[in-house]
Motif scaffolding. Structure first.
Motif, PDB file in Angstrom:
ATOM      1  N   THR A   1       0.936  -1.044  -0.008  1.00  7.97           N
ATOM      2  CA  THR A   1      -0.098  -0.097  -0.131  1.00  7.97           C
ATOM      3  C   THR A   1       0.809   1.135  -0.112  1.00  7.97           C
ATOM      4  O   THR A   1       1.826   1.314   0.684  1.00  7.97           O
ATOM      5  CB  THR A   1      -0.961   0.049   1.432  1.00  7.97           C
ATOM      6  OG1 THR A   1      -1.839  -1.254   1.271  1.00  7.97           O
ATOM      7  CG2 THR A   1      -1.751   1.045   1.358  1.00  7.97           C
ATOM      8  N   PHE A   2       0.553   2.150  -0.869  1.00  3.47           N
ATOM      9  CA  PHE A   2       1.342   3.471  -0.996  1.00  3.47           C
ATOM     10  C   PHE A   2       0.817   4.602  -1.254  1.00  3.47           C
ATOM     11  O   PHE A   2      -0.382   4.658  -1.877  1.00  3.47           O
ATOM     12  CB  PHE A   2       2.296   3.115  -2.127  1.00  3.47           C
ATOM     13  CG  PHE A   2       3.121   2.058  -2.214  1.00  3.47           C
ATOM     14  CD1 PHE A   2       4.390   1.849  -1.532  1.00  3.47           C
ATOM     15  CD2 PHE A   2       2.788   0.965  -2.911  1.00  3.47           C
ATOM     16  CE1 PHE A   2       5.090   0.968  -1.459  1.00  3.47           C
ATOM     17  CE2 PHE A   2       3.803  -0.445  -2.884  1.00  3.47           C
ATOM     18  CZ  PHE A   2       4.632  -0.312  -2.123  1.00  3.47           C
ATOM     19  N   ASP A   3       1.015   5.663  -0.692  1.00  8.19           N
ATOM     20  CA  ASP A   3       0.746   6.886  -0.958  1.00  8.19           C
ATOM     21  C   ASP A   3       1.134   7.536  -2.055  1.00  8.19           C
ATOM     22  O   ASP A   3       2.477   7.950  -2.129  1.00  8.19           O
ATOM     23  CB  ASP A   3       0.848   7.771   0.395  1.00  8.19           C
ATOM     24  CG  ASP A   3       0.283   9.236   0.276  1.00  8.19           C
ATOM     25  OD1 ASP A   3      -0.236   9.762  -0.636  1.00  8.19           O
ATOM     26  OD2 ASP A   3       0.297  10.031   1.446  1.00  8.19           O
ATOM     27  N   ILE A   4       0.557   7.805  -3.048  1.00 11.02           N
ATOM     28  CA  ILE A   4       1.169   8.534  -4.208  1.00 11.02           C
ATOM     29  C   ILE A   4       0.568   9.726  -4.560  1.00 11.02           C
ATOM     30  O   ILE A   4       0.417  10.437  -5.738  1.00 11.02           O
ATOM     31  CB  ILE A   4       0.653   7.577  -5.738  1.00 11.02           C
ATOM     32  CG1 ILE A   4      -0.600   7.553  -5.696  1.00 11.02           C
ATOM     33  CG2 ILE A   4       1.363   6.104  -5.376  1.00 11.02           C
ATOM     34  CD1 ILE A   4      -1.159   6.585  -6.833  1.00 11.02           C
ATOM     35  N   SER A   5       0.111  10.541  -3.520  1.00 11.82           N
ATOM     36  CA  SER A   5      -0.235  12.013  -3.659  1.00 11.82           C
ATOM     37  C   SER A   5       0.772  12.513  -4.206  1.00 11.82           C
ATOM     38  O   SER A   5       1.974  12.547  -3.778  1.00 11.82           O
ATOM     39  CB  SER A   5      -0.654  12.379  -2.355  1.00 11.82           C
ATOM     40  OG  SER A   5      -1.659  11.803  -1.418  1.00 11.82           O
ATOM     41  N   GLY A   6       0.369  13.730  -5.070  1.00 11.08           N
ATOM     42  CA  GLY A   6       1.235  14.600  -5.828  1.00 11.08           C
ATOM     43  C   GLY A   6       1.710  13.979  -7.007  1.00 11.08           C
ATOM     44  O   GLY A   6       2.417  14.559  -7.916  1.00 11.08           O
TER      45      GLY A   6
END
Length: 386
Positions: free
Chosen positions: A317-322
């Motif tokens: 699970t990864f945060d790809i905000s931006g």
């Protein structure tokens, strides 16, 4: 024979010859120059289960000088003359637990799977292949200490991480360094693959080729005792070529109205994975990408800039905000309408985004979509309704 180091145990057929030289055991270390150890059919045993694979290894000690006995034992029991008698009267575990010295060695190993065990298979990592090893061990209290360096060269190295498998010619280097302010040393591992293939688990053929990949791992406060290892893994893809962008259709929803039919791309990445965090970026550049939407062809250039702003790598699970996705220089060719404009573009910017890297990926995102104008959309709609 049953052998072990701390919690790591294995069974093996054992062949060894130990050459000992020590003219004054009270004051000198024991030399092992020319000694060798051969393991055949070795099988690792972990937590009351045995690995199914077996492996062979041959170690030659080119130069070795070790102090095997505690100084107090030497004073109390050493007569300075009979080394073998003294070693025979000493408890083996006690003797090896006090080993200090330096060993220069070379070896051939038929399997590199032991590296996976050393890294506790963190980040879904695994290693396979055979290789030749050489290096120097600086030993204190029977464990590798700063100054230790070992290099492995393999013509058929396979490395897995997250959901990907890379194969190619590679080099692995282990270095033990001081941890400033810590009691235990840090272990550093560098893996370099050149002109390697890269594919996702489950894929039969690699569509990412000519990849120069560098992996850097660090185990903080390394110990062979049971317990959690603090491991970080850095991944650098300096260059790689995607030979067929159609492979990325597996990342699209099953009912997607758009399918990639042709195209190549360049891939680069610089990613750092930690136990509960992720950081870095990945870029994909594709020119003359060809897509099919219903009965229409859409051609253009694709630029994907993926930002890793956090995540839990073990859970994929990864945060790809931006992150952003841009399509420009678009041509639409349909039965009735055609659109072609060099300065047209469409861009998607994720202000928030979390993905679970399954196949296809799951995405929960807030995005802003910017388009130059609606002309290609109108052309596509006209082709569909006529």
């Amino acid at each position: 024979a049953d052998m072990g180091l701390r919690q790591y145990n294995f069974s093996t057929d054992l062949d060894f010859a130990i050459k000992l030289l020590n003219p004054a055991i009270r004051t000198s270390s024991t030399r092992f120059d020319g000694s060798y150890i051969k393991l055949t059919g070795a099988r690792l045993q972990r937590e009351q289960r045995a690995d199914t694979g077996t492996w062979d290894a041959a170690f030659k000690l080119n130069k070795g000088e070790l102090s095997l006995l505690d100084q107090e034992v030497k004073k109390e029991r050493g007569d300075g003359l009979d080394l073998l008698k003294l070693l025979g009267e000493t408890n083996t575990r006690e003797m090896l637990g006090n080993a200090d010295g330096t060993v220069d060695f070379e070896a051939h190993v038929s399997s590199l799977a032991w590296i996976s065990v050393l890294l506790s298979e963190k980040f879904h990592s695994s290693f396979s292949g055979r290789g030749d090893m050489q290096g120097r061990l600086e030993i204190r209290d029977s464990l590798p200490r700063p100054g230790t360096r070992a290099q492995i060269n393999s013509e058929e190295l396979q490395v897995s991480f997250l959901d990907y498998i890379s194969e190619g010619e590679g080099e692995i280097v282990f270095v033990v360094k001081d941890d400033i302010g810590g009691e235990l040393p840090d272990w550093h591992m560098a893996v370099d693959l050149t002109e390697a293939n890269l594919k996702r688990s489950g894929e039969t053929a690699a569509l990412i080729v000519d990849a120069d990949i560098a992996l850097r791992a660090m185990i903080e406060d390394m110990t062979f005792e049971k317990g959690r290892k603090e491991l970080s893994l850095a991944l650098l893809i300096e260059s790689a070529n995607v030979t067929d962008m159609a492979a990325f259709n597996s990342y699209l929803p099953p009912d997607s109205p758009i399918a990639i039919t042709e195209g190549t791309a360049e891939l680069n990445a610089d990613i750092l994975l930690k136990q509960d965090d992720a950081d870095g970026w990945l870029t994909l550049r594709s020119e003359d990408l060809l897509l099919r939407a219903d009965e229409q062809e859409v051609e253009g250039n694709l630029k994907a800039d993926i930002t890793l702003a956090g995540g839990i790598p073990e859970e994929m699970t990864f945060d790809i905000s931006g992150s952003s996705l841009r399509l420009d220089e678009v041509t639409v060719r349909g039965k009735d309408e055609t659109f072609e404009e060099d300065d047209w573009y469409a861009q998607i910017d994720l202000s928030k985004g979390v993905t679970t890297w399954t196949q296809p990926p799951e995405l929960d995102a807030t995005a802003r979509i910017t388009i130059r104008d609606s002309r290609p959309v109108v052309a596509m709609f006209s082709n569909r309704v006529r």
